[in-house]
Motif scaffolding. Structure first.
Motif, PDB file in Angstrom:
ATOM      1  N   THR A 140      25.542   6.552  55.029  1.00  0.00           N
ATOM      2  CA  THR A 140      26.526   7.621  54.503  1.00  0.00           C
ATOM      3  C   THR A 140      27.622   7.501  55.346  1.00  0.00           C
ATOM      4  N   ILE A 141      27.590   7.206  56.526  1.00  0.00           N
ATOM      5  CA  ILE A 141      28.891   6.906  57.357  1.00  0.00           C
ATOM      6  C   ILE A 141      29.666   5.802  56.729  1.00  0.00           C
ATOM      7  N   MET A 142      28.935   4.513  56.323  1.00  0.00           N
ATOM      8  CA  MET A 142      29.705   3.522  55.715  1.00  0.00           C
ATOM      9  C   MET A 142      30.098   3.961  54.206  1.00  0.00           C
ATOM     10  N   TYR A 181      31.160   7.103  53.628  1.00  0.00           N
ATOM     11  CA  TYR A 181      32.621   7.667  54.087  1.00  0.00           C
ATOM     12  C   TYR A 181      33.704   6.572  54.569  1.00  0.00           C
ATOM     13  N   MET A 182      33.538   5.543  55.173  1.00  0.00           N
ATOM     14  CA  MET A 182      34.349   4.857  55.744  1.00  0.00           C
ATOM     15  C   MET A 182      34.777   3.915  54.344  1.00  0.00           C
ATOM     16  N   ASN A 183      33.971   3.830  53.325  1.00  0.00           N
ATOM     17  CA  ASN A 183      34.561   3.162  52.066  1.00  0.00           C
ATOM     18  C   ASN A 183      35.439   3.993  51.440  1.00  0.00           C
ATOM     19  N   THR A 184      35.336   5.426  51.544  1.00  0.00           N
ATOM     20  CA  THR A 184      36.245   6.252  50.936  1.00  0.00           C
ATOM     21  C   THR A 184      37.541   6.047  51.625  1.00  0.00           C
ATOM     22  N   TYR A 185      37.572   6.013  53.103  1.00  0.00           N
ATOM     23  CA  TYR A 185      38.783   5.832  53.761  1.00  0.00           C
ATOM     24  C   TYR A 185      39.307   4.802  53.598  1.00  0.00           C
ATOM     25  N   ASN A 186      38.712   3.709  53.355  1.00  0.00           N
ATOM     26  CA  ASN A 186      39.532   2.401  53.060  1.00  0.00           C
ATOM     27  C   ASN A 186      40.294   2.366  51.549  1.00  0.00           C
ATOM     28  N   ALA A 187      39.584   3.222  50.646  1.00  0.00           N
ATOM     29  CA  ALA A 187      40.208   3.526  49.354  1.00  0.00           C
ATOM     30  C   ALA A 187      41.397   4.410  49.383  1.00  0.00           C
ATOM     31  N   ASP A 195      43.765  10.814  60.887  1.00  0.00           N
ATOM     32  CA  ASP A 195      43.129  10.950  62.177  1.00  0.00           C
ATOM     33  C   ASP A 195      42.419  12.275  62.153  1.00  0.00           C
ATOM     34  N   TYR A 196      42.569  13.155  61.189  1.00  0.00           N
ATOM     35  CA  TYR A 196      41.624  14.143  60.774  1.00  0.00           C
ATOM     36  C   TYR A 196      40.472  13.808  60.085  1.00  0.00           C
ATOM     37  N   TYR A 197      40.591  12.933  58.993  1.00  0.00           N
ATOM     38  CA  TYR A 197      39.218  12.169  58.506  1.00  0.00           C
ATOM     39  C   TYR A 197      38.280  11.568  59.361  1.00  0.00           C
ATOM     40  N   ASN A 198      39.074  10.652  60.184  1.00  0.00           N
ATOM     41  CA  ASN A 198      38.162   9.818  61.271  1.00  0.00           C
ATOM     42  C   ASN A 198      37.363  10.964  62.359  1.00  0.00           C
ATOM     43  N   ALA A 199      38.199  12.028  62.447  1.00  0.00           N
ATOM     44  CA  ALA A 199      37.636  12.770  63.427  1.00  0.00           C
ATOM     45  C   ALA A 199      36.552  13.514  62.797  1.00  0.00           C
ATOM     46  N   PHE A 200      36.587  13.851  61.554  1.00  0.00           N
ATOM     47  CA  PHE A 200      35.526  14.371  61.149  1.00  0.00           C
ATOM     48  C   PHE A 200      34.247  13.422  60.956  1.00  0.00           C
ATOM     49  N   VAL A 201      34.447  12.215  60.531  1.00  0.00           N
ATOM     50  CA  VAL A 201      33.433  11.215  60.509  1.00  0.00           C
ATOM     51  C   VAL A 201      32.824  11.125  61.714  1.00  0.00           C
ATOM     52  N   GLU A 202      33.494  10.990  62.889  1.00  0.00           N
ATOM     53  CA  GLU A 202      32.927  10.645  64.135  1.00  0.00           C
ATOM     54  C   GLU A 202      32.106  12.232  64.553  1.00  0.00           C
TER      55      GLU A 202
END
Length: 186
Positions: free
Chosen positions: A128-130, A132-138, A111-118
């Motif tokens: 760059t956002i993609m 970050y989301m690749n890192t999220y998926n990993a 939740d914290y990570y997604n809020a940061f990306v938003e």
């Protein structure tokens, strides 16, 4: 004169710890004021590169770099948003950012990570956002649930092993994921 500077050093002016290591501190200068801040990292004198002011061991060096980047990011954000900076504001930021006190609303790191990306979506490129989301998926593939207080050196080392051995990421890909993790956490 620059607004601030940050440098790492070992506190060899204090007695050596029982583990035969010295604590690593950050010397933070803001305008004409200076303070010494603990990093909660230790290093043996033989593993410290005095010329480069960093640990010789890669993992410890990455942990130290993430702490320096956290302070730099805080100070640069303050400068960019016209918020006054001071030694006291750095100390307050670091005490608030302590893993012991910093949790997301429901205790999950995602939740914290997604809020940061938003928050960053308006200032970063789509690629760059993609990334970050690749890192999220990993991270999600590594562990389904992560509490933000679990993010420490051991977690980062284990995540690195997962990226290398399970996902087959090379050094560059792993380094980018660590960079995203550090930016989003610290």
């Amino acid at each position: 004169m620059a607004d601030y500077s940050i440098s790492a050093f070992i506190r060899d002016d204090k007695p050596i710890k029982r583990n035969n290591k010295y604590p690593i501190y950050l010397r933070v200068r803001v305008y004409d004021r200076e303070t010494k801040l603990p990093t909660n990292l230790d290093v043996s004198p033989s593993d410290w590169n005095a010329k480069k002011k960093e640990p010789k061991e890669r993992t410890l060096r990455l942990a130290l770099v993430s702490k320096v980047l956290a302070v730099e990011t805080f100070l640069n954000t303050c400068i960019a948003t016209n918020v006054p900076i001071s030694v006291a504001s750095v100390k307050n930021y670091l005490s608030a950012a302590s893993p012991r006190t910093r949790k997301s609303a429901n205790g999950t790191f995602y939740d914290y990570y997604n809020a940061f990306v938003e928050r960053m979506r308006a200032t970063l490129s789509k690629s760059t956002i993609m990334a970050y989301m690749n890192t999220y998926n990993a991270l999600k593939a590594y562990r389904k649930v992560i509490d933000i207080s679990e993010i420490n050196l051991s977690f980062i080392e284990d995540f690195d092993v997962f990226l290398r051995d399970v996902r087959g990421n090379e050094d560059g890909g792993r380094a980018n994921k660590h960079k995203h993790l550090n930016t989003g956490v610290f």
